[in-house]
Design an enzyme around this catalytic site. Structure first.
Site, PDB file in Angstrom:
ATOM      1  N   ALA A 217       0.935  -1.228  -0.096  1.00 54.74           N
ATOM      2  CA  ALA A 217      -0.047   0.048   0.024  1.00 54.74           C
ATOM      3  C   ALA A 217       0.979   1.190   0.026  1.00 54.74           C
ATOM      4  CB  ALA A 217      -0.878  -0.015   1.316  1.00 54.74           C
ATOM      5  N   HIS A 218       0.659   2.219  -0.959  1.00 53.58           N
ATOM      6  CA  HIS A 218       1.496   3.342  -1.079  1.00 53.58           C
ATOM      7  C   HIS A 218       0.819   4.451  -1.945  1.00 53.58           C
ATOM      8  CE1 HIS A 218       1.860   2.019  -5.098  1.00 53.58           C
ATOM      9  NE2 HIS A 218       2.361   3.164  -5.364  1.00 53.58           N
TER      10      HIS A 218
END
Ligand code: UD1
Ligand code: UDP
Length: 381
Positions: A217-218
């Site tokens: 997740a970024h």
């Protein structure tokens, strides 16, 4: 203003390949290799959007690439999208003025691609957009602005699928659309066997094939806002509770920074079974992904790789610009709400992994280089 635009007739018969982020390096590597294989003159400009070893040089090492001819620095100091894009625009323009290539290739939707395409457009060089025509139709996303703008200023739009080509056509782009498949297929095909043989990541982490999830997740919309990031963590905590198996989370530096800034780092490390690790090199990541039972991600490239590797994917976003992966049953777009994610994971844990890959056959690089190398030396607008 003094005009420094090169005369079209003076442009060199060479192509500039612009990279700048982790996925940009991975997705351009097949093109660099193909240009080398054909002996087609080319050079690489690294726009410097990613600069930490684990998001940058690690990939030159893993993919066996020569260091770039140009590498911009000082982009690291910038804070805002415009400022970052402007710094890269100026740096890429300077490199292009020095080398005067007749064609410039960018790939994807990150800010450095917009900078590269715009610099080339202003200098009258042929602009090729690899991965053209993708649309999330989410106008809040910086990547969506970039894709749309790049597609409109490109001479060649190399679309991975017919669906992406149709999006570009619907937008009335000026350039020529060529459906090539996505170069990520080429990259996976070249590296998966090496990854399976060489990488010891599963042993290093003490995990067994088929018995863990992978999480990445970024995205700005998931990690920058404290409340959203906190919700994402609670969703993962529920999932960890329900499935009681390792969830391996190679963590992007943006996410580390935001967890720290929002005081959430300890909450993350406190989730039992969540294994926070440094970002991995390409071979380790491919091996980790190929052997997991399911991946949860907000990454574009990982949605594609999961589809190619027959790994069920749950996308932690409200939309995707890779709908082909959903259509073949490889991916569910779940958002980040716990109930939705749990239900998506449940459905994908039992899915038959026998879909056919809709995003390319591994010849994208060959097609792009063949098209670009046969364009006229002077481009008629
Ligand atoms: C960018 C792209 C995104 C892509 C992602 C790939 C845009 C708008 N976003 O997001 O589409 O999915 O790359 O990974 O172009 N940082 C480091 N080291 C680095 C690079 C970044 O520590 O080498 C940290 C910095 O704190 C930086 C933050 O990450 O401020 C965000 O970096 P940035 O390149 O602006 O965006 P990404 O989130 O990486
Ligand atoms: N990747 C990697 N190591 C990691 C995480 C991802 O090598 O720890 C690779 C992954 O295989 C994919 C690419 O990075 O090819 C995706 O990059 P990212 O998720 O940063 O960006 P996006 O694709 O969303 O733009």
């Amino acid at each position: 203003m003094a005009r420094k635009v090169p005369r079209r007739d003076d442009l060199e018969d060479t192509v500039a390949i612009v990279v700048g982020t982790r996925p940009g390096i991975i997705k351009m590597s097949p093109l660099i290799e193909e240009a080398e294989r054909r002996g087609y003159d080319h050079f690489v400009i690294h726009a410097g959007q990613h600069y930490s070893y684990e998001l940058d040089e690690a990939f030159f090492d893993d993919l066996g690439l020569e260091p770039p001819a140009y590498r911009l620095d000082e982009v690291e100091e910038t804070q805002f999208h415009g400022e970052q894009t402007a710094a890269m625009l100026a740096g890429i323009e300077a490199a292009l003025l020095e080398e005067q290539p007749r064609a410039v290739l960018v790939c994807g939707d990150a800010n450095f691609n917009l900078a590269g395409a715009l610099a080339a457009r202003k200098l009258g060089m042929v602009v090729g957009h690899v991965e053209a025509g993708l649309r999330s139709n989410d106008w809040q996303m910086p990547e969506e602005h970039n894709r749309v703008m790049i597609d409109h200023i490109s001479d060649y739009l190399f679309s991975p699928t017919e669906e992406a080509a149709a999006n570009a056509r619907e937008d009335n782009v000026r350039g020529e659309i060529v459906v090539t498949g996505n170069t990520i297929v080429d990259a996976v095909q070249t590296h998966i066997d090496i990854a399976k043989t060489d990488s010891t990541i599963l042993d290093d982490l003490g995990i067994d094939a088929g018995d863990y999830f992978v999480l990445t997740a970024h995205r700005e919309e998931n990690v920058d806002d404290e409340a959203v990031l906190s919700d994402v963590l609670e969703t993962i905590a529920e999932l960890a509770d329900e499935y009681d198996r390792p969830i391996v989370f190679p963590i992007h530096p943006r996410t580390t920074k935001m967890l720290e800034e929002h005081g959430l780092y300890e909450r993350a490390t406190g989730i039992e079974q969540l294994r926070l690790i440094e970002p991995l090199g390409y071979l380790d990541f491919l091996k980790l992904l190929a052997n997991c039972s399911l991946v949860l991600t907000d990454s574009g490239g990982i949605q594609e790789e999961a589809c190619i590797l027959q790994v069920p994917c749950v996308t932690l976003r409200e939309n995707t610009e890779r709908p082909e992966t959903v259509d073949v049953g490889a991916n569910v777009v779940a958002g980040t709400d716990p109930a939705d994610v749990l239900s998506a994971v449940e459905s994908m844990c039992d899915v038959e992994t026998d879909w056919s890959n809709p995003i390319g056959d591994g010849t994208a690089a060959e097609q792009v280089v063949s098209t670009i190398s046969s364009t006229p030396a002077t481009w008629e607008e």
